[in-house]
Design an enzyme around this catalytic site. Sequence first.
Site, mmCIF file in Angstrom:
data_model
loop_
_atom_site.group_PDB
_atom_site.id
_atom_site.type_symbol
_atom_site.label_atom_id
_atom_site.label_comp_id
_atom_site.label_asym_id
_atom_site.label_seq_id
_atom_site.Cartn_x
_atom_site.Cartn_y
_atom_site.Cartn_z
ATOM 1 N N ASP A 256 8.796 47.015 7.218
ATOM 2 C CA ASP A 256 7.765 47.702 6.450
ATOM 3 C C ASP A 256 6.462 47.573 7.243
ATOM 4 O O ASP A 256 5.885 46.497 7.322
ATOM 5 C CB ASP A 256 7.637 47.046 5.069
ATOM 6 C CG ASP A 256 6.540 47.688 4.218
ATOM 7 O OD1 ASP A 256 5.839 48.588 4.717
ATOM 8 O OD2 ASP A 256 6.398 47.278 3.052
ATOM 9 N N LYS B 249 -2.300 54.366 4.154
ATOM 10 C CA LYS B 249 -3.061 53.277 4.755
ATOM 11 C C LYS B 249 -3.610 53.706 6.112
ATOM 12 O O LYS B 249 -4.801 53.743 6.320
ATOM 13 C CB LYS B 249 -2.200 52.021 4.922
ATOM 14 C CG LYS B 249 -2.113 51.110 3.700
ATOM 15 C CD LYS B 249 -1.248 51.626 2.605
ATOM 16 C CE LYS B 249 -1.279 50.797 1.354
ATOM 17 N NZ LYS B 249 -0.042 50.106 1.041
ATOM 18 N N TRP C 159 4.331 42.059 -0.598
ATOM 19 C CA TRP C 159 5.133 43.268 -0.381
ATOM 20 C C TRP C 159 6.561 42.956 0.001
ATOM 21 O O TRP C 159 7.496 43.587 -0.495
ATOM 22 C CB TRP C 159 4.463 44.185 0.640
ATOM 23 C CG TRP C 159 3.260 44.852 0.051
ATOM 24 C CD1 TRP C 159 1.953 44.631 0.383
ATOM 25 C CD2 TRP C 159 3.234 45.811 -1.024
ATOM 26 N NE1 TRP C 159 1.129 45.390 -0.412
ATOM 27 C CE2 TRP C 159 1.879 46.128 -1.281
ATOM 28 C CE3 TRP C 159 4.213 46.423 -1.793
ATOM 29 C CZ2 TRP C 159 1.491 47.038 -2.270
ATOM 30 C CZ3 TRP C 159 3.835 47.331 -2.777
ATOM 31 C CH2 TRP C 159 2.492 47.632 -3.004
HETATM 32 C C1 LIG Z 1 0.941 49.834 0.151
HETATM 33 C C2 LIG Z 1 2.141 49.147 0.612
HETATM 34 C C3 LIG Z 1 3.391 49.405 0.040
HETATM 35 C C4 LIG Z 1 3.584 50.357 -1.101
HETATM 36 O O1 LIG Z 1 3.331 51.636 -0.673
HETATM 37 P P1 LIG Z 1 3.482 52.905 -1.629
HETATM 38 O O2 LIG Z 1 3.416 54.031 -0.672
HETATM 39 O O3 LIG Z 1 2.340 52.861 -2.596
HETATM 40 O O4 LIG Z 1 4.785 52.809 -2.336
HETATM 41 C C5 LIG Z 1 4.493 48.729 0.555
HETATM 42 N N1 LIG Z 1 4.377 47.874 1.569
HETATM 43 C C6 LIG Z 1 3.176 47.600 2.148
HETATM 44 C C7 LIG Z 1 3.110 46.641 3.282
HETATM 45 C C8 LIG Z 1 2.024 48.235 1.685
HETATM 46 O O5 LIG Z 1 0.844 47.968 2.250
#
Ligand SMILES: *Cc1c(COP(=O)(O)O)cnc(C)c1O
Length: 360
Positions: free
Chosen positions: A172, A196, A101
């Site tokens: 993030d 998540k 990511w």
């Molecule tokens: C799932 C995830 C993303 C992407 O998320 P979306 O909402 O599908 O764009 C980005 N960073 C991390 C750490 C993730 O787990």
Amino acid sequence: MERTYNFSAGPAMLPREVLEQARDELLNWHDCGLSVMEMTHRGKDFSAIIAQAEADLRELLGVPANYKVLFLQGGATMQFAQIPLNLLAGRSADYLVTGAWSKKAFKEAQKVGSARLVATTEASNFTRLPAASELEFDPDAAYLHVCSNETVHGVEIHDLSAFRTSATIVADMSSHILSRPVDIGQYGLIYGGAQKNIGPAGLTLVIVREDLLGRAPTNLPTMLDYAVQAEHGSMLNTPPTYSIYVAGLVFQWLKKQGGLAAMEQTNIAKAKLLYQAIDNSGLYHNPVEPACRSRMNVPFTLNKPGLEELFVAEAKKQNIVSIKGHKMVGGMRASIYNAMPPQGVQALVDFMQDFERRHG
Ligand SMILES: *Cc1c(COP(=O)(O)O)cnc(C)c1O
């Protein structure tokens, strides 16, 4: 009805109590005669829903008064571009690459402006965090971007102070936000897709320090401008109303569980149970250095070839689903977010041990 234990990385399980409350309120929210899905976002009912959600989130995370909470769309992926678009202001940003990511975030930032690699652990297959000696910070960086929990590789930053820099930190937190207390004051901006550990897909949470607003160039499209979104209370256009409502129910559920300190204890216990089962087995293996193993996403491989399909099929018979690993790393992955009850992890461990006895 027995609930299936869903180990998906996202969209992931929601707390049963939250789903039950959403069901009970589905047709007629608080006797207003409407479903939340049908309400105008400009009316007093939805205004109360979003205000309560924000207040509960602020309380849970201890968000200081000089931070804005934004309920946006486009996922964490949109943030990969929106962050540099808003914060670079002609400068360069530092990126720490510790998994799939943060690698994507780095690539996207390079499309938008100037982004620089601080360190990458790709040569070690993203199974560790970089040591202090590997880090090369730019003292003039507009910000340092980190992914504090790598969902695919199962690597979590447990101690941010290892990455101390004078630059503003942007994180993030998609896959571990609300899993533990966090000192928001250490960050300039944190963000995450909701699907998540927050609520349904379609909602993206951004928490940003006020002094970072207003740096965007004047030609930035309005929808992408944090300052404009903040000014309009995340309602420049129609927000993802139902996802915000369900996220609000999750925040209330978290408060009832005792808040994030209590969730952290439960999450530590769940992760310990699973990692111990993996480490004590002859069949299963997790490649990540113990000090940076994720409490939320636990990838593991099977040491004996040809067993993966059987593992997935037999797990399904025990109501254990979405256990297959990301294609990038293979094997299995168990995502054990807040809504995964300890009994779910115990059921997985029991199944894994039984499977090893029969096939190991
Ligand atoms: C799932 C995830 C993303 C992407 O998320 P979306 O909402 O599908 O764009 C980005 N960073 C991390 C750490 C993730 O787990």
